[in-house]
Structure formats: structure tokens, C-alpha cells
Design an enzyme around this catalytic site. Structure first.
Site: not given
Length: 137
Positions: A3, A19, A27, A47, A84, A86
Site C-alpha cells: 500500500v 489493499h 471520507c 463534507c 516477500g 507470508s
């Protein structure tokens, strides 16, 4: 699954961010998204709603359009590199058996064996930052 935007900064194209993206603010009220720093503490949307990172947290659903595109890409892949991880975070880890079942050659690059290692045609052990550049030479 990253991410952090490293794929973007590396010049990768067509990155499917299943992800999310830490550089996006979303928002919690209107769902609007902004990029970059937002002044204020806590940060707020135009907003008035609170802004949160544009990432998927544990227990949240993955974005359906991005997930669908990820499944399509996995089904079409000739080579599927798993690097890389798990291999224990689902549903993302489920893309590996999907790609393999559709004929992809799976290459795993990781420090150690994972639950998906048996699906890999090649398991390359070592740090991704060292092993992956060797694949393109």
C-alpha cells in the site's frame, strides 16, 4: 498487496492495489477521496466527515472492482511472481492457486518457505531486494 506506493515510484503500470493506497485519504461519510496531506487534526473532508487512510484494514472487504480485475489478471498470467509474503493473508493469497490452476508458472521469492511454496515451480530463497533484480538480468 503493498500500500506504500513503491510500485508507482518504480514506474510500474497497471498496478492493482487490492489493499488500497496509503497516500489516498477516504471520507468515512461520503466516500470521497483526496490525495496528499490534509490540514487539521483530525483531518476532515470537504463534507465535514473524518478522513481515514485509503487502505483496507483487516476485516474489511476488498474493493470489488480491483479484486475482480486481480482475478482476471491471475487467470491470464503466464508467469505469477509471489514475492516477500507470508502467504497467509486471504483472499489475496488465493490468487496463487488460481493462477497456477489456469496454467501460470509460479515463482516464489521469499526468505523462507510458505504455505504456498508447494505450488511454485521455482522457489528462490533470499531477500526480495537482492533476488528480484537477478531475475531481470
Amino acid at each position: 498487496q503493498n500500500v506504500d506506493g513503491l510500485h508507482d515510484r518504480a514506474g510500474s503500470r497497471n498496478v492493482l492495489k487490492i489493499h488500497g493506497d496509503i497516500w489516498i485519504n477516504r471520507c468515512v461519510d461520503c466516500g470521497g477521496e483526496t490525495r496528499g496531506d490534509v490540514p487539521g487534526s483530525p483531518p476532515r473532508c470537504v463534507c465535514g466527515g473524518l478522513l481515514r487512510p485509503g487502505v483496507v484494514w483487516f476485516g474489511e472487504p476488498l474493493p470489488p472492482q480491483v479484486w475482480d480485475a486481480s482475478e482476471r489478471a491471475s487467470r491470464r498470467a503466464g508467469v505469477f511472481i509471489v514475492a516477500g509474503t507470508s502467504a497467509q493473508v486471504y483472499p489475496a493469497a488465493g490468487l496463487v492457486p488460481l493462477a497456477r490452476a489456469c496454467g501460470a508458472k509460479v515463482i516464489e521469492v521469499n526468505l523462507e518457505e510458505t504455505p504456498l511454496s508447494s505450488l511454485a515451480g521455482f522457489s528462490l530463497r533470499g531477500p526480495c531486494g537482492e533476488v528480484l533484480p537477478e531475475l531481470v538480468l
